[in-house]
Design a protein around this motif. Structure first.
Motif, mmCIF file in Angstrom:
data_model
loop_
_atom_site.group_PDB
_atom_site.id
_atom_site.type_symbol
_atom_site.label_atom_id
_atom_site.label_comp_id
_atom_site.label_asym_id
_atom_site.label_seq_id
_atom_site.Cartn_x
_atom_site.Cartn_y
_atom_site.Cartn_z
ATOM 1 N N ILE A 1 0.847 -1.200 0.000
ATOM 2 C CA ILE A 1 0.000 0.000 0.000
ATOM 3 C C ILE A 1 0.884 1.251 0.000
ATOM 4 C CG2 ILE A 1 -1.793 1.283 1.238
ATOM 5 C CD1 ILE A 1 -2.789 -1.389 0.079
ATOM 6 N N TRP B 1 2.435 1.637 -3.491
ATOM 7 C CA TRP B 1 1.477 2.173 -4.456
ATOM 8 C C TRP B 1 1.199 3.643 -4.190
ATOM 9 C CZ3 TRP B 1 -2.570 -2.376 -4.693
ATOM 10 C CH2 TRP B 1 -2.060 -3.396 -5.510
ATOM 11 N N GLU B 2 1.173 4.038 -2.928
ATOM 12 C CA GLU B 2 0.966 5.449 -2.594
ATOM 13 C C GLU B 2 2.073 6.303 -3.208
ATOM 14 O OE1 GLU B 2 1.169 8.431 1.226
ATOM 15 O OE2 GLU B 2 1.148 6.277 1.593
ATOM 16 N N LEU C 1 -3.442 8.519 -5.145
ATOM 17 C CA LEU C 1 -3.533 8.089 -3.743
ATOM 18 C C LEU C 1 -2.922 9.177 -2.867
ATOM 19 C CD1 LEU C 1 -2.424 4.370 -4.096
ATOM 20 C CD2 LEU C 1 -4.748 5.277 -3.959
ATOM 21 N N ASP D 1 -9.907 7.023 -1.568
ATOM 22 C CA ASP D 1 -8.588 6.378 -1.664
ATOM 23 C C ASP D 1 -8.753 4.875 -1.860
ATOM 24 O OD1 ASP D 1 -6.986 8.720 -1.226
ATOM 25 O OD2 ASP D 1 -7.382 8.554 0.927
ATOM 26 N N LEU E 1 -7.470 2.588 -4.841
ATOM 27 C CA LEU E 1 -6.654 1.401 -4.599
ATOM 28 C C LEU E 1 -7.280 0.167 -5.237
ATOM 29 C CD1 LEU E 1 -5.484 1.905 -0.932
ATOM 30 C CD2 LEU E 1 -4.003 1.350 -2.861
#
Length: 118
Positions: free
Chosen positions: A30, A33-34, A40, A56, A60
């Motif tokens: 996570i 990916w942020e 995000l 968010d 995701l």
């Protein structure tokens, strides 16, 4: 009385641990990916902990589907979101609705089978 799922659906913010659990991935993914996707943008509390909104989580989910279920690379997802984001969102929403319908139909079939066995 609200079920646990209904209470979760009414939450304004989710911790990174809760989000990771929703997608059955590690917290580090996570965070990765942020850093990779500008869509995000979790808020942070005074301690610096990430707080994810439903928006968010929806973003995701879109990334998750494209990477994990459709097999796109990070670069491929970025290009897809840049070139045709709204179509991607619409397609994912359609898939989600179809999965919901399928789940309900499977439930109905199971109920009918149980009634026949009684």
């Amino acid at each position: 009385m609200e079920s646990t799922q209904e209470k979760k659906n009414n939450k304004l913010f989710y911790t990174i641990g809760e989000v990771a659990e929703m997608f059955n991935v590690k917290v580090s993914l996570i965070r990765y990916w942020e850093n990779e996707f500008d869509i995000l943008k979790p808020q942070r509390n005074k301690k610096g902990n990430r707080l994810f909104t439903q928006r968010d989580i929806d973003n995701l989910r879109m990334i998750f589907i494209l990477v994990r279920e459709r097999g796109l690379t990070i670069a491929g997802v970025k290009k897809k979101l840049q070139d045709n984001r709204q179509d991607t969102i619409n397609n994912i929403e359609v898939v989600k609705r179809l999965e919901d319908v399928r789940s309900k139909l499977v439930g109905i079939v199971n109920l009918l089978k149980n009634k026949q066995n009684e």
